[in-house]
Design a protein around this motif. Structure first.
Motif, PDB file in Angstrom:
ATOM      1  N   SER A 106       0.836  -1.206   0.000  1.00  0.00           N
ATOM      2  CA  SER A 106       0.000   0.000   0.000  1.00  0.00           C
ATOM      3  C   SER A 106       0.874   1.262   0.000  1.00  0.00           C
ATOM      4  O   SER A 106       0.551   2.242  -0.655  1.00  0.00           O
ATOM      5  CB  SER A 106      -0.986   0.000   1.171  1.00  0.00           C
ATOM      6  OG  SER A 106      -0.309   0.241   2.362  1.00  0.00           O
ATOM      7  N   TYR A 107       2.018   1.216   0.706  1.00  0.00           N
ATOM      8  CA  TYR A 107       2.944   2.355   0.691  1.00  0.00           C
ATOM      9  C   TYR A 107       3.644   2.451  -0.668  1.00  0.00           C
ATOM     10  O   TYR A 107       3.871   3.545  -1.186  1.00  0.00           O
ATOM     11  CB  TYR A 107       4.006   2.213   1.787  1.00  0.00           C
ATOM     12  CG  TYR A 107       3.554   2.686   3.152  1.00  0.00           C
ATOM     13  CD1 TYR A 107       3.280   4.031   3.381  1.00  0.00           C
ATOM     14  CD2 TYR A 107       3.419   1.814   4.212  1.00  0.00           C
ATOM     15  CE1 TYR A 107       2.878   4.480   4.625  1.00  0.00           C
ATOM     16  CE2 TYR A 107       3.022   2.248   5.464  1.00  0.00           C
ATOM     17  CZ  TYR A 107       2.756   3.585   5.667  1.00  0.00           C
ATOM     18  OH  TYR A 107       2.362   4.024   6.895  1.00  0.00           O
TER      19      TYR A 107
ATOM     20  N   LYS B 279       2.554   1.594  -3.556  1.00  0.00           N
ATOM     21  CA  LYS B 279       1.643   2.107  -4.596  1.00  0.00           C
ATOM     22  C   LYS B 279       1.690   3.630  -4.676  1.00  0.00           C
ATOM     23  O   LYS B 279       1.560   4.204  -5.747  1.00  0.00           O
ATOM     24  CB  LYS B 279       0.212   1.641  -4.307  1.00  0.00           C
ATOM     25  CG  LYS B 279      -0.086   0.263  -4.857  1.00  0.00           C
ATOM     26  CD  LYS B 279      -1.526  -0.108  -4.552  1.00  0.00           C
ATOM     27  CE  LYS B 279      -1.762  -1.577  -4.788  1.00  0.00           C
ATOM     28  NZ  LYS B 279      -2.976  -2.033  -4.092  1.00  0.00           N
ATOM     29  N   ASP B 280       1.895   4.264  -3.527  1.00  0.00           N
ATOM     30  CA  ASP B 280       1.954   5.735  -3.492  1.00  0.00           C
ATOM     31  C   ASP B 280       3.065   6.287  -4.373  1.00  0.00           C
ATOM     32  O   ASP B 280       2.975   7.410  -4.861  1.00  0.00           O
ATOM     33  CB  ASP B 280       2.188   6.226  -2.047  1.00  0.00           C
ATOM     34  CG  ASP B 280       0.945   6.024  -1.200  1.00  0.00           C
ATOM     35  OD1 ASP B 280      -0.147   5.862  -1.783  1.00  0.00           O
ATOM     36  OD2 ASP B 280       1.061   6.031   0.043  1.00  0.00           O
ATOM     37  N   TRP B 281       4.150   5.499  -4.531  1.00  0.00           N
ATOM     38  CA  TRP B 281       5.292   5.948  -5.327  1.00  0.00           C
ATOM     39  C   TRP B 281       5.012   5.937  -6.819  1.00  0.00           C
ATOM     40  O   TRP B 281       5.806   6.420  -7.606  1.00  0.00           O
ATOM     41  CB  TRP B 281       6.516   5.078  -5.020  1.00  0.00           C
ATOM     42  CG  TRP B 281       7.153   5.524  -3.748  1.00  0.00           C
ATOM     43  CD1 TRP B 281       6.765   5.198  -2.491  1.00  0.00           C
ATOM     44  CD2 TRP B 281       8.246   6.415  -3.617  1.00  0.00           C
ATOM     45  NE1 TRP B 281       7.559   5.823  -1.574  1.00  0.00           N
ATOM     46  CE2 TRP B 281       8.483   6.585  -2.250  1.00  0.00           C
ATOM     47  CE3 TRP B 281       9.060   7.085  -4.531  1.00  0.00           C
ATOM     48  CZ2 TRP B 281       9.483   7.388  -1.759  1.00  0.00           C
ATOM     49  CZ3 TRP B 281      10.071   7.895  -4.052  1.00  0.00           C
ATOM     50  CH2 TRP B 281      10.275   8.049  -2.680  1.00  0.00           C
ATOM     51  N   PHE B 282       3.900   5.313  -7.163  1.00  0.00           N
ATOM     52  CA  PHE B 282       3.562   5.278  -8.592  1.00  0.00           C
ATOM     53  C   PHE B 282       2.303   6.106  -8.860  1.00  0.00           C
ATOM     54  O   PHE B 282       1.593   5.894  -9.818  1.00  0.00           O
ATOM     55  CB  PHE B 282       3.435   3.817  -9.057  1.00  0.00           C
ATOM     56  CG  PHE B 282       4.740   3.094  -8.881  1.00  0.00           C
ATOM     57  CD1 PHE B 282       5.753   3.222  -9.821  1.00  0.00           C
ATOM     58  CD2 PHE B 282       4.996   2.338  -7.728  1.00  0.00           C
ATOM     59  CE1 PHE B 282       6.976   2.607  -9.643  1.00  0.00           C
ATOM     60  CE2 PHE B 282       6.228   1.723  -7.543  1.00  0.00           C
ATOM     61  CZ  PHE B 282       7.224   1.861  -8.502  1.00  0.00           C
ATOM     62  N   ARG B 283       2.032   7.028  -7.941  1.00  0.00           N
ATOM     63  CA  ARG B 283       0.929   7.985  -8.103  1.00  0.00           C
ATOM     64  C   ARG B 283       1.526   9.378  -8.096  1.00  0.00           C
ATOM     65  O   ARG B 283       2.621   9.595  -7.582  1.00  0.00           O
ATOM     66  CB  ARG B 283      -0.036   7.875  -6.903  1.00  0.00           C
ATOM     67  CG  ARG B 283      -0.925   6.662  -6.969  1.00  0.00           C
ATOM     68  CD  ARG B 283      -2.051   6.793  -5.957  1.00  0.00           C
ATOM     69  NE  ARG B 283      -2.697   5.506  -5.780  1.00  0.00           N
ATOM     70  CZ  ARG B 283      -2.770   4.854  -4.637  1.00  0.00           C
ATOM     71  NH1 ARG B 283      -2.253   5.378  -3.545  1.00  0.00           N
ATOM     72  NH2 ARG B 283      -3.369   3.691  -4.556  1.00  0.00           N
ATOM     73  N   LEU B 284       0.766  10.320  -8.631  1.00  0.00           N
ATOM     74  CA  LEU B 284       1.225  11.719  -8.596  1.00  0.00           C
ATOM     75  C   LEU B 284       1.182  12.247  -7.172  1.00  0.00           C
ATOM     76  O   LEU B 284       0.284  11.873  -6.433  1.00  0.00           O
ATOM     77  CB  LEU B 284       0.322  12.585  -9.489  1.00  0.00           C
ATOM     78  CG  LEU B 284       0.645  12.565 -10.985  1.00  0.00           C
ATOM     79  CD1 LEU B 284      -0.477  13.243 -11.763  1.00  0.00           C
ATOM     80  CD2 LEU B 284       1.973  13.260 -11.285  1.00  0.00           C
TER      81      LEU B 284
ATOM     82  N   GLN C  50       4.441  11.660  -6.378  1.00  0.00           N
ATOM     83  CA  GLN C  50       5.662  10.861  -6.140  1.00  0.00           C
ATOM     84  C   GLN C  50       6.194  10.204  -7.403  1.00  0.00           C
ATOM     85  O   GLN C  50       7.392   9.971  -7.514  1.00  0.00           O
ATOM     86  CB  GLN C  50       5.416   9.776  -5.086  1.00  0.00           C
ATOM     87  CG  GLN C  50       5.236  10.297  -3.685  1.00  0.00           C
ATOM     88  CD  GLN C  50       3.765  10.414  -3.340  1.00  0.00           C
ATOM     89  OE1 GLN C  50       2.969  10.883  -4.157  1.00  0.00           O
ATOM     90  NE2 GLN C  50       3.394  10.022  -2.154  1.00  0.00           N
ATOM     91  N   VAL C  51       5.288   9.905  -8.344  1.00  0.00           N
ATOM     92  CA  VAL C  51       5.728   9.219  -9.559  1.00  0.00           C
ATOM     93  C   VAL C  51       6.744  10.081 -10.324  1.00  0.00           C
ATOM     94  O   VAL C  51       7.653   9.558 -10.975  1.00  0.00           O
ATOM     95  CB  VAL C  51       4.498   8.815 -10.432  1.00  0.00           C
ATOM     96  CG1 VAL C  51       3.862  10.012 -11.105  1.00  0.00           C
ATOM     97  CG2 VAL C  51       4.900   7.776 -11.470  1.00  0.00           C
TER      98      VAL C  51
ATOM     99  N   THR D 272       9.998   9.321  -8.816  1.00  0.00           N
ATOM    100  CA  THR D 272      10.430   7.985  -9.260  1.00  0.00           C
ATOM    101  C   THR D 272      11.041   8.082 -10.669  1.00  0.00           C
ATOM    102  O   THR D 272      12.122   7.541 -10.922  1.00  0.00           O
ATOM    103  CB  THR D 272       9.231   7.002  -9.268  1.00  0.00           C
ATOM    104  OG1 THR D 272       8.549   7.116  -8.035  1.00  0.00           O
ATOM    105  CG2 THR D 272       9.657   5.576  -9.495  1.00  0.00           C
TER     106      THR D 272
END
Lengths: 111, 229
Positions: free
Chosen positions: B86-87, B89-94, B96-97, B100
């Motif tokens: 769940s944490y 997934k946040d890295w692949f959302r705006l 944070q993406v 990345t």
């Protein structure tokens, strides 16, 4: 009744079914309820019950609540929304299995 | 006959003697045993607490509490993995993406330069030193908690053990990593692969060694309603 293998597969369904009829239950209560409902024919062993409960909890089907009862803490389990949906599907699955087994055990022979 | 406060203490001790280290599991088993002992006393009021306790314990089978402990550890690892996802997934959302992508492109560009090998080698050493420092910090905290007889919570153990063990597993890899220093720039494919590897490693380390331990109290309260009782 030699039923250990038979009930192993249906233990999850038994737990979910019981919890769908009670707002919350604790481990010991579940073992006693099954014993009472089946007149002692089916006994849930402690070594099987808790692993099943913990798995259901980790899968998000059960939620927990802890209360102080007498001089100790008691952990209650209750169904989550996901658990309620899963209960219906598991019951359906088990009913269909029982029906199939009945057909196999009592075949209507055609002449 | 009913179970007294003193009996409850004895039951906690009994679970510890039978390899149940975690307080959360001890509590559930103590209540179960206490209920069963009271039921045994209803049927046979003349037997001692110890006899009734042993009768109740026998029902757990030849392996005692071991099956329950193992299954609980498995269930909690699953819960930890879900939390990690769940944490992640946040890295692949705006937004944070964007970070990345910047990391990926940044590392890719660096690996293509003549300093590629040095950057890769240094990155691995930095990861190792970081794990070592954080791992030692958590290991010392655990030792301190044990000395102070603090309650041991399984989920907390999983959160901190994960960091401690990574450092240990990682150490032998340093020998292979030293070869990286001999390499100059990498080909496009190797640069891309290493850029993905390093970026994922940064995200993983950040989540497991910083974010989750930092939010440990929140997750422990969510997992254990009895945490503050």
């Amino acid at each position: 009744m030699s039923n250990s293998k038979l009930y192993k597969g249906s233990l999850t369904t038994i737990i979910l079914r019981l919890l769908s009829e009670h707002p919350k239950m604790y481990g010991y209560e579940i073992t006693q309820k099954v014993k009472e409902l089946t007149d002692g024919e089916l006994k849930i062993t402690e070594g099987a019950l808790y692993p099943a409960l913990h798995k259901l909890e980790a899968d998000g089907l059960l939620d927990v609540e802890v209360r102080r009862v007498d001089n100790r803490l008691r952990k209650y389990y209750k169904l989550t929304e996901k658990g309620t949906k899963e209960t219906a599907s598991k019951l359906n699955e088990l009913e269909r299995y029982i029906e199939t087994m009945q057909v196999l055990l009592n075949p209507k022979w055609t002449t | 006959m009913t179970i007294t406060e003193q009996h409850i203490e004895q039951l906690y001790k009994f679970t510890r003697q039978h390899y149940v280290e975690y307080y959360d599991l001890q509590t559930e088993l103590v209540d179960h045993m206490a209920n069963d002992i009271e039921a045994i006393w209803d049927e046979n009021p003349h037997i001692s607490f110890e006899e009734a306790r042993d009768k109740a314990f026998k029902k757990f089978g030849v392996f005692g509490f071991m099956d329950v402990v193992e299954a609980r550890e498995k269930a909690m690892h699953k819960k930890y993995f879900k939390l990690l996802l769940s944490y992640a997934k946040d890295w692949f959302r705006l937004p944070q993406v964007l970070l990345t992508i910047s990391l990926l492109l940044g590392f890719y560009t660096l690996f293509r330069t003549e300093l590629g090998g040095i950057i890769l080698g240094v990155s691995f050493i930095v990861f190792f030193v970081f794990y070592l420092v954080v791992g030692v910090h958590f290991a010392l905290k655990r030792k301190r908690d044990k000395k102070e007889n603090k309650k041991v919570w399984l989920f907390e153990q999983i959160i901190f053990s994960n960091v401690i063990w990574w450092g240990t597993i990682y150490a032998p890899q340093l020998i292979n990593i030293s070869k990286a220093f001999d390499t100059l720039s990498y080909s496009m494919i190797w640069s891309a692969l290493y850029a993905i590897l390093i970026t994922l490693a940064i995200i993983y380390i950040y989540i497991t060694a910083i974010i989750i331990p930092k939010n440990a109290q929140i997750h422990l309260k969510e997992t254990y309603p009895e945490y503050n009782m």
